[in-house]
Design an enzyme around this catalytic site. Structure first.
Site, PDB file in Angstrom:
ATOM      1  N   ARG A 245       1.940   8.341  10.067  1.00 43.04           N
ATOM      2  CA  ARG A 245       0.568   7.919  10.412  1.00 43.04           C
ATOM      3  C   ARG A 245       0.454   7.656  11.911  1.00 43.04           C
ATOM      4  NH1 ARG A 245       0.031   2.981   6.589  1.00 43.04           N
ATOM      5  NH2 ARG A 245      -1.949   2.584   7.661  1.00 43.04           N
TER       6      ARG A 245
ATOM      7  N   ARG B 200       0.868  -1.185   0.000  1.00 35.95           N
ATOM      8  CA  ARG B 200       0.000   0.000   0.000  1.00 35.95           C
ATOM      9  C   ARG B 200       0.898   1.226   0.000  1.00 35.95           C
ATOM     10  NH1 ARG B 200      -4.840   0.132   4.447  1.00 35.95           N
ATOM     11  NH2 ARG B 200      -3.949   2.126   5.073  1.00 35.95           N
TER      12      ARG B 200
HETATM   13  P1  AP5 Z   1      -5.361  -4.410   9.239  1.00 32.72           P
HETATM   14  O1  AP5 Z   1      -6.525  -5.252   9.659  1.00 32.72           O
HETATM   15  O2  AP5 Z   1      -5.326  -3.884   7.848  1.00 32.72           O
HETATM   16  O3  AP5 Z   1      -5.157  -3.214  10.293  1.00 32.72           O
HETATM   17  P2  AP5 Z   1      -5.869  -1.798  10.357  1.00 32.72           P
HETATM   18  O4  AP5 Z   1      -5.958  -1.455  11.795  1.00 32.72           O
HETATM   19  O5  AP5 Z   1      -7.132  -1.814   9.562  1.00 32.72           O
HETATM   20  O6  AP5 Z   1      -4.733  -0.927   9.656  1.00 32.72           O
HETATM   21  P3  AP5 Z   1      -4.808   0.103   8.449  1.00 32.72           P
HETATM   22  O7  AP5 Z   1      -3.384   0.405   8.121  1.00 32.72           O
HETATM   23  O8  AP5 Z   1      -5.668  -0.370   7.333  1.00 32.72           O
HETATM   24  O9  AP5 Z   1      -5.514   1.274   9.190  1.00 32.72           O
HETATM   25  P4  AP5 Z   1      -5.392   2.756   9.009  1.00 32.72           P
HETATM   26  O10 AP5 Z   1      -6.307   3.209  10.080  1.00 32.72           O
HETATM   27  O11 AP5 Z   1      -4.049   3.370   9.053  1.00 32.72           O
HETATM   28  O12 AP5 Z   1      -5.802   2.965   7.484  1.00 32.72           O
HETATM   29  P5  AP5 Z   1      -7.175   3.365   6.791  1.00 32.72           P
HETATM   30  O13 AP5 Z   1      -7.291   2.509   5.610  1.00 32.72           O
HETATM   31  O14 AP5 Z   1      -8.295   3.439   7.750  1.00 32.72           O
HETATM   32  O15 AP5 Z   1      -4.041  -5.260   9.559  1.00 32.72           O
HETATM   33  C1  AP5 Z   1      -2.761  -4.748   9.255  1.00 32.72           C
HETATM   34  C2  AP5 Z   1      -1.818  -5.926   8.951  1.00 32.72           C
HETATM   35  O16 AP5 Z   1      -1.690  -6.734  10.130  1.00 32.72           O
HETATM   36  C3  AP5 Z   1      -2.366  -6.863   7.847  1.00 32.72           C
HETATM   37  O17 AP5 Z   1      -1.304  -7.355   7.080  1.00 32.72           O
HETATM   38  C4  AP5 Z   1      -3.036  -7.986   8.650  1.00 32.72           C
HETATM   39  O18 AP5 Z   1      -3.053  -9.200   7.931  1.00 32.72           O
HETATM   40  C5  AP5 Z   1      -2.155  -8.054   9.898  1.00 32.72           C
HETATM   41  N1  AP5 Z   1      -2.887  -8.464  11.100  1.00 32.72           N
HETATM   42  C6  AP5 Z   1      -4.179  -8.154  11.437  1.00 32.72           C
HETATM   43  N2  AP5 Z   1      -4.496  -8.720  12.624  1.00 32.72           N
HETATM   44  C7  AP5 Z   1      -3.393  -9.398  13.053  1.00 32.72           C
HETATM   45  C8  AP5 Z   1      -3.105 -10.177  14.227  1.00 32.72           C
HETATM   46  N3  AP5 Z   1      -4.011 -10.367  15.187  1.00 32.72           N
HETATM   47  N4  AP5 Z   1      -1.868 -10.722  14.332  1.00 32.72           N
HETATM   48  C9  AP5 Z   1      -0.918 -10.529  13.367  1.00 32.72           C
HETATM   49  N5  AP5 Z   1      -1.133  -9.806  12.222  1.00 32.72           N
HETATM   50  C10 AP5 Z   1      -2.359  -9.232  12.074  1.00 32.72           C
HETATM   51  O19 AP5 Z   1      -6.860   4.884   6.358  1.00 32.72           O
HETATM   52  C11 AP5 Z   1      -5.899   5.188   5.383  1.00 32.72           C
HETATM   53  C12 AP5 Z   1      -5.834   6.689   5.190  1.00 32.72           C
HETATM   54  O20 AP5 Z   1      -7.106   7.196   4.728  1.00 32.72           O
HETATM   55  C13 AP5 Z   1      -5.556   7.508   6.463  1.00 32.72           C
HETATM   56  O21 AP5 Z   1      -4.179   7.602   6.743  1.00 32.72           O
HETATM   57  C14 AP5 Z   1      -6.180   8.862   6.104  1.00 32.72           C
HETATM   58  O22 AP5 Z   1      -5.339   9.584   5.235  1.00 32.72           O
HETATM   59  C15 AP5 Z   1      -7.417   8.450   5.318  1.00 32.72           C
HETATM   60  N6  AP5 Z   1      -8.616   8.297   6.170  1.00 32.72           N
HETATM   61  C16 AP5 Z   1      -9.346   7.154   6.365  1.00 32.72           C
HETATM   62  N7  AP5 Z   1     -10.372   7.375   7.194  1.00 32.72           N
HETATM   63  C17 AP5 Z   1     -10.290   8.679   7.550  1.00 32.72           C
HETATM   64  C18 AP5 Z   1     -11.070   9.503   8.407  1.00 32.72           C
HETATM   65  N8  AP5 Z   1     -12.138   9.012   9.087  1.00 32.72           N
HETATM   66  N9  AP5 Z   1     -10.686  10.781   8.553  1.00 32.72           N
HETATM   67  C19 AP5 Z   1      -9.630  11.307   7.878  1.00 32.72           C
HETATM   68  N10 AP5 Z   1      -8.852  10.581   7.050  1.00 32.72           N
HETATM   69  C20 AP5 Z   1      -9.185   9.273   6.883  1.00 32.72           C
END
Ligand code: AP5
Length: 235
Positions: free
Chosen positions: A168, A157
């Site tokens: 982040r 990503r």
């Molecule tokens: P995953 O399940 O993808 O973790 P996550 O918490 O969802 O992490 P993200 O990086 O997707 O979250 P984020 O909040 O930074 O990004 P978002 O897309 O919301 O797991 C991560 C990894 O760990 C995977 O490889 C998985 O397989 C592994 N894993 C999971 N569970 C595990 C376990 N128990 N043990 C071991 N491994 C495990 O946001 C992206 C961007 O969008 C933001 O930076 C921002 O710019 C924008 N954005 C999104 N929403 C908003 C909002 N509401 N307001 C403003 N900007 C926003």
């Protein structure tokens, strides 16, 4: 009673993984604002084009834009019987707006997935997603070359670059971590140890929800009301 679940936690905590699983087993929509933005970027919409640079820097997209996106999404019919929110709210202003949007609905159940920073950095550095459909590759293997769902190419990503991940995490501490205190005072708030294997995390989330009494969860992970009737599932 509809189960309106909100997943809190830093980047890499496993919000998306658990939200996807919970939504599937409960037959309710997963609403991920990160996925909605990435789809908008891929489709080249106005919002997507404006959000891309912000996301690539690891910063947050403007509150008004995000609140508008969320409002439109949770007002759709499929979200009336409950939903899982992943990635929203990210600021106290978004949380206050969400409280307004929840008027007349069943209360939010909030789970905060807790994982230490070195593990978050490790997970995000090794995450691969499908270039075509955006689905994450299964954990642990490292040898996968193609998406198990559509055969698309697996790529990093753009915001999982190490420098962007560090940004982040800073943004999380500054703007999103205050949400833990915002929700902690509510009787439907629970903390979950996110360092365990995903099955264990899912079981703890189910038990935590049950302990709130908002919507009990039966042995196969379906939400049930106080009479044991499954909620949100097809008959
Ligand atoms: P995953 O399940 O993808 O973790 P996550 O918490 O969802 O992490 P993200 O990086 O997707 O979250 P984020 O909040 O930074 O990004 P978002 O897309 O919301 O797991 C991560 C990894 O760990 C995977 O490889 C998985 O397989 C592994 N894993 C999971 N569970 C595990 C376990 N128990 N043990 C071991 N491994 C495990 O946001 C992206 C961007 O969008 C933001 O930076 C921002 O710019 C924008 N954005 C999104 N929403 C908003 C909002 N509401 N307001 C403003 N900007 C926003």
């Amino acid at each position: 009673m509809a189960l309106n679940l909100l997943m809190l936690g830093p980047p890499g905590a496993g919000k998306g993984t658990q939200a996807e699983r919970f939504a599937r087993t409960h037959n309710i929509p997963k609403i991920s604002t990160g996925d909605i933005l990435r789809e908008a970027v891929a489709a080249g919409t106005d919002i997507g084009s404006r959000a891309k640079a912000t996301m690539d820097r690891g910063e947050l997209v403007n509150d008004d834009v995000m609140i508008g996106i969320l409002r439109e999404r949770i007002e759709r019919e499929d979200a009336c019987g409950g939903f899982v929110l992943d990635g929203f709210p990210r600021t106290v202003a978004q949380a206050a707006a969400l409280d307004g949007l929840m008027a007349g609905r069943d209360p939010l159940t909030v789970v905060d997935i807790v994982v230490p920073e070195p593990e978050l950095v490790r997970r995000l550095a090794s995450r691969l997603i499908c270039e075509s459909c955006g689905v994450g590759a299964p954990m642990g293997g490292g040898s996968e070359v193609a998406c198990a769902r559509c055969g698309g190419k697996l790529v990093q990503r753009t915001d999982d670059d190490e420098a962007v991940v560090r940004e982040r995490l800073k943004v999380y501490h500054r703007q999103s971590e205050p949400l833990v205190e915002y929700y902690r005072v509510r009787p439907t708030f629970r903390s979950i140890d996110g360092t365990q294997p995903p099955d264990r995390v899912a079981a703890d989330i189910a038990a935590a929800i049950e302990s709130t009494g908002v919507g009990a969860v039966d042995g196969v992970g379906k939400a049930v009301d106080k009479n044991g009737v499954r909620q949100g599932a097809q008959p």
